[in-house]
Design a protein around this motif. Structure first.
Motif, mmCIF file in Angstrom:
data_model
loop_
_atom_site.group_PDB
_atom_site.id
_atom_site.type_symbol
_atom_site.label_atom_id
_atom_site.label_comp_id
_atom_site.label_asym_id
_atom_site.label_seq_id
_atom_site.Cartn_x
_atom_site.Cartn_y
_atom_site.Cartn_z
ATOM 1 N N UNK A 46 0.827 -1.207 0.000
ATOM 2 C CA UNK A 46 0.000 0.000 0.000
ATOM 3 C C UNK A 46 0.860 1.255 0.000
ATOM 4 N N UNK A 47 1.933 1.229 0.779
ATOM 5 C CA UNK A 47 2.819 2.395 0.886
ATOM 6 C C UNK A 47 4.163 1.934 1.414
ATOM 7 N N UNK A 48 5.190 2.669 1.054
ATOM 8 C CA UNK A 48 6.532 2.440 1.587
ATOM 9 C C UNK A 48 7.092 3.813 1.936
ATOM 10 N N UNK A 145 0.881 3.823 -2.814
ATOM 11 C CA UNK A 145 1.194 3.146 -4.071
ATOM 12 C C UNK A 145 -0.047 2.418 -4.581
ATOM 13 N N UNK A 146 -0.771 1.790 -3.670
ATOM 14 C CA UNK A 146 -2.075 1.189 -3.933
ATOM 15 C C UNK A 146 -2.973 1.543 -2.757
ATOM 16 N N UNK A 188 2.340 -3.848 8.900
ATOM 17 C CA UNK A 188 3.630 -3.231 8.591
ATOM 18 C C UNK A 188 4.741 -4.260 8.457
ATOM 19 N N UNK A 189 5.771 -3.857 7.753
ATOM 20 C CA UNK A 189 6.973 -4.676 7.595
ATOM 21 C C UNK A 189 8.183 -3.765 7.697
ATOM 22 N N UNK A 223 12.280 3.123 7.805
ATOM 23 C CA UNK A 223 11.583 2.802 6.552
ATOM 24 C C UNK A 223 10.681 1.592 6.774
ATOM 25 N N UNK A 224 9.402 1.770 6.425
ATOM 26 C CA UNK A 224 8.375 0.751 6.682
ATOM 27 C C UNK A 224 7.554 0.532 5.421
ATOM 28 N N UNK A 225 7.230 -0.737 5.157
ATOM 29 C CA UNK A 225 6.218 -1.069 4.158
ATOM 30 C C UNK A 225 4.885 -1.267 4.870
#
Length: 250
Positions: A46-48, A145-146, A188-189, A223-225
């Motif tokens: 969805x976002x980074x 991003x999505x 999250x990642x 920095x997280x996804x």
């Protein structure tokens, strides 16, 4: 050179085992069919984003230190939660794309400090400290991003007239309908952590003088996804491995 010194410098024996070389070959593939209607359920990014976290803390040192030798750090995330606050309806369904959201993040920085004490020829001291942090950041429409998708649940209630008197309702009879949509929770990642820090004693000390508190000012670029499990229809080729003939013949 004396006997004791020769024993001190002698190398320690190490047991080693020579490894046997193993061969490897390609696995041939057999095409089953080509299909443009394959539906997958996969994580979608969805976002980074890189979030800047700024913390300040005091760490006590026991025994006191005379010199900091080395500091290593890692970050541990305990929470990455997305809270939607603005939506676009998807056609005429009860599903919505998220246009704006708050991203809540919390965790701690694990800091390992190695330092020297005032003891003559003493061993290095080790101090491990966990520095907590928490906060939120805003994700706007262009940050995604999505876009996340969320389904809204609903319930309905129907009333009835009194069969003997059409002028009044029945208060003992109702029809209920509940629709519950179970959404995939965005999660999250951890991708990367970049630390900038300044460590010092809050009270000025002379060289070789002891200090028992280390003040640190840390700037962490985290920095997280953010991902969500989604269904997607794709064009794909179905294949199976074409293995050598075994107990079952062709």
């Amino acid at each position: 050179m004396g006997r004791d010194e020769r024993q001190t410098n002698r190398a320690c024996p190490v047991t080693a085992t020579e490894q046997t070389p193993l061969s490897n070959d390609d696995v041939k593939q057999a095409l089953v069919k080509e299909d443009d209607k394959v539906t997958l359920k996969v994580p979608v990014v969805l976002a980074e984003r890189t979030i800047q976290v700024v913390v300040e803390s005091d760490i006590s040192l026991d025994p006191p230190a005379t010199e900091i030798k080395r500091v290593t750090k890692n970050v541990f995330l305990e929470q990455v939660k997305l809270v939607p606050v603005e939506f676009d309806r998807i056609h005429k369904t009860d599903f919505f794309e998220v246009k704006r959201a708050k991203l809540f993040v919390s965790g701690f920085i694990r800091k390992d400090i190695e330092y020297a004490s005032s003891e003559c020829n003493g061993a290095l001291q080790d101090r491990i400290a966990n520095i907590p942090f928490s906060g939120f950041t805003e994700l706007k429409e262009h940050d995604f991003l999505t876009k996340p998708i969320i389904g809204i649940s609903g319930d309905s209630k129907a009333f009835f007239l009194n069969e003997k008197n059409d002028l009044v309702p029945r208060l003992d009879k109702y029809f209920f309908q509940n629709l519950v949509k179970y959404n995939e929770q965005p999660y999250g990642e951890l991708v990367a952590a970049n630390f900038y820090e300044l460590d010092f004693s809050p009270t000025r000390v002379s060289p070789e003088e002891e200090f028992d508190t280390l003040r640190e000012k840390i700037v962490l670029d985290l920095t997280i996804k953010v991902l969500q499990i989604r269904q997607a229809k794709v064009k794909a080729s179905t294949i199976v491995p074409n293995l050598p003939e075994g107990t079952i013949g062709h």
